[in-house]
Design a protein around this motif. Structure first.
Motif, PDB file in Angstrom:
ATOM      1  N   UNK A 166       0.133   7.062  -4.048  1.00 57.03           N
ATOM      2  CA  UNK A 166       0.840   6.632  -2.836  1.00 57.03           C
ATOM      3  C   UNK A 166       2.344   6.809  -2.990  1.00 57.03           C
ATOM      4  N   UNK A 167       2.863   6.484  -4.153  1.00 58.71           N
ATOM      5  CA  UNK A 167       4.303   6.628  -4.392  1.00 58.71           C
ATOM      6  C   UNK A 167       4.693   8.106  -4.413  1.00 58.71           C
ATOM      7  N   UNK A 168       3.863   8.924  -5.053  1.00 57.11           N
ATOM      8  CA  UNK A 168       4.153  10.357  -5.071  1.00 57.11           C
ATOM      9  C   UNK A 168       4.132  10.945  -3.662  1.00 57.11           C
ATOM     10  N   UNK A 169       3.321  10.372  -2.786  1.00 55.28           N
ATOM     11  CA  UNK A 169       3.242  10.838  -1.406  1.00 55.28           C
ATOM     12  C   UNK A 169       4.385  10.309  -0.533  1.00 55.28           C
ATOM     13  N   UNK A 170       5.115   9.305  -1.043  1.00 56.68           N
ATOM     14  CA  UNK A 170       6.219   8.744  -0.265  1.00 56.68           C
ATOM     15  C   UNK A 170       7.273   9.799   0.083  1.00 56.68           C
ATOM     16  N   UNK A 171       7.543  10.691  -0.850  1.00 58.78           N
ATOM     17  CA  UNK A 171       8.577  11.699  -0.619  1.00 58.78           C
ATOM     18  C   UNK A 171       8.258  12.575   0.587  1.00 58.78           C
ATOM     19  N   UNK A 172       6.989  12.819   0.840  1.00 57.94           N
ATOM     20  CA  UNK A 172       6.615  13.660   1.983  1.00 57.94           C
ATOM     21  C   UNK A 172       6.246  12.825   3.219  1.00 57.94           C
ATOM     22  N   UNK A 173       6.322  11.495   3.106  1.00 63.24           N
ATOM     23  CA  UNK A 173       5.984  10.597   4.213  1.00 63.24           C
ATOM     24  C   UNK A 173       7.141  10.566   5.212  1.00 63.24           C
ATOM     25  N   UNK A 174       6.896  11.011   6.438  1.00 61.20           N
ATOM     26  CA  UNK A 174       7.953  11.057   7.448  1.00 61.20           C
ATOM     27  C   UNK A 174       8.472   9.657   7.801  1.00 61.20           C
ATOM     28  N   UNK A 175       7.700   8.626   7.502  1.00 63.25           N
ATOM     29  CA  UNK A 175       8.112   7.260   7.813  1.00 63.25           C
ATOM     30  C   UNK A 175       8.919   6.623   6.685  1.00 63.25           C
ATOM     31  N   UNK A 176       9.013   7.292   5.545  1.00 64.38           N
ATOM     32  CA  UNK A 176       9.785   6.758   4.423  1.00 64.38           C
ATOM     33  C   UNK A 176      11.205   7.276   4.527  1.00 64.38           C
ATOM     34  N   UNK A 177      12.148   6.361   4.680  1.00 62.81           N
ATOM     35  CA  UNK A 177      13.541   6.752   4.870  1.00 62.81           C
ATOM     36  C   UNK A 177      14.372   6.497   3.618  1.00 62.81           C
ATOM     37  N   UNK A 191      15.915   6.794  -0.333  1.00 63.07           N
ATOM     38  CA  UNK A 191      16.513   7.837  -1.157  1.00 63.07           C
ATOM     39  C   UNK A 191      15.881   7.801  -2.552  1.00 63.07           C
ATOM     40  N   UNK A 192      16.436   8.555  -3.482  1.00 61.61           N
ATOM     41  CA  UNK A 192      15.872   8.623  -4.836  1.00 61.61           C
ATOM     42  C   UNK A 192      15.846   7.262  -5.527  1.00 61.61           C
ATOM     43  N   UNK A 193      16.875   6.459  -5.293  1.00 66.94           N
ATOM     44  CA  UNK A 193      16.950   5.140  -5.932  1.00 66.94           C
ATOM     45  C   UNK A 193      15.796   4.261  -5.432  1.00 66.94           C
ATOM     46  N   UNK A 194      15.555   4.283  -4.128  1.00 63.92           N
ATOM     47  CA  UNK A 194      14.467   3.484  -3.573  1.00 63.92           C
ATOM     48  C   UNK A 194      13.112   3.991  -4.063  1.00 63.92           C
ATOM     49  N   UNK A 195      13.002   5.287  -4.239  1.00 68.64           N
ATOM     50  CA  UNK A 195      11.766   5.866  -4.767  1.00 68.64           C
ATOM     51  C   UNK A 195      11.544   5.404  -6.209  1.00 68.64           C
ATOM     52  N   UNK A 237       0.801  -1.233   0.000  1.00 72.47           N
ATOM     53  CA  UNK A 237       0.000   0.000   0.000  1.00 72.47           C
ATOM     54  C   UNK A 237       0.832   1.281   0.000  1.00 72.47           C
ATOM     55  N   UNK A 238       2.097   1.170   0.358  1.00 68.46           N
ATOM     56  CA  UNK A 238       3.076   2.281   0.377  1.00 68.46           C
ATOM     57  C   UNK A 238       2.927   3.254   1.537  1.00 68.46           C
ATOM     58  N   UNK A 239       1.731   3.574   1.946  1.00 73.54           N
ATOM     59  CA  UNK A 239       1.486   4.589   2.969  1.00 73.54           C
ATOM     60  C   UNK A 239       1.509   3.985   4.374  1.00 73.54           C
ATOM     61  N   UNK A 240       2.155   4.697   5.297  1.00 72.31           N
ATOM     62  CA  UNK A 240       2.212   4.246   6.694  1.00 72.31           C
ATOM     63  C   UNK A 240       0.810   4.137   7.302  1.00 72.31           C
ATOM     64  N   UNK A 241      -0.012   5.180   7.098  1.00 71.73           N
ATOM     65  CA  UNK A 241      -1.360   5.168   7.684  1.00 71.73           C
ATOM     66  C   UNK A 241      -2.208   4.037   7.120  1.00 71.73           C
ATOM     67  N   UNK A 242      -2.136   3.829   5.805  1.00 71.26           N
ATOM     68  CA  UNK A 242      -2.885   2.726   5.192  1.00 71.26           C
ATOM     69  C   UNK A 242      -2.368   1.379   5.689  1.00 71.26           C
ATOM     70  N   UNK A 243      -1.058   1.276   5.851  1.00 74.21           N
ATOM     71  CA  UNK A 243      -0.482   0.015   6.350  1.00 74.21           C
ATOM     72  C   UNK A 243      -0.972  -0.262   7.772  1.00 74.21           C
TER      73      UNK A 243
END
Length: 180
Positions: free
Chosen positions: A104-115, A117-121, A40-46
């Motif tokens: 969800x992927x576009x929101x990953x960059x602003x997700x404080x729980x996503x650590x 980098x660009x490669x992982x994105x 799901x990509x998102x912390x809240x959804x997870x």
């Protein structure tokens, strides 16, 4: 720590069910969270899907017959809950499942729980281009290092089909990353 069979016996007995359930949650919450999060990509959804997973497990544990391993059954429920959440989000937003993934992927960059980098994105973007089944197989094999036998139990698919799906997914991801 209880063995899986002992834990199952306690989960299915009324006497020790709550204590056994706490043990089950402690044992599996982190692994299931990351499994769901990869879908799901998102912390809240997870978090939501994980909570729904454990509610279903608690309510339906007596229906578990032991045809597969307990953790395979848990992963199957978690997988279904994650997919259900994506479908609900798509319906609520009146967009396709693919667009939900893209959002969800576009929101990953602003997700404080996503650590990452660009490669992982970029990797997440590449995975999102895959068909659902290939995404699931790739995530379970690549991120969770599950064996094909385990994935086979979770997804109820032959090991040969899973190997083919993983191979195809890897090739598509490689092509995507080279192109982007």
């Amino acid at each position: 720590m209880l063995q899986e069979k002992e834990l199952l016996i306690q989960l299915q007995s009324n006497k020790n069910k709550d204590a056994a359930f706490k043990e089950l949650v402690t044992l599996y919450k982190e692994r299931l969270y990351w499994h769901i999060r990869n879908i799901v990509k998102s912390h809240d959804d997870a978090d939501d899907a994980l909570q729904n997973t454990f509610i279903k497990v608690y309510r339906n544990i007596n229906g578990f017959k032991g045809d597969s391993k307990l953790y395979s059954w848990l992963y199957r429920i978690a997988t279904n809950e994650a997919i259900t959440l994506i479908n609900k989000n798509a319906k609520r937003l009146q967009i396709s499942n693919e667009e939900v993934q893209e959002l969800a992927i576009n929101n990953l960059q602003s997700d404080v729980y996503f650590e990452g980098n660009d490669i992982q994105l970029q990797l997440q973007k590449a995975i999102a281009t895959l068909p659902e089944k290939q995404q699931l197989v790739f995530n379970m094999k690549y991120f969770q290092d599950l064996k094909y036998k385990e994935i086979s139990e979770i997804l109820n698919t032959s090991e040969g089909a899973l190997k083919a799906s993983y191979h195809l997914a890897s090739k598509k991801i490689e092509a995507y990353l080279k192109a982007h």
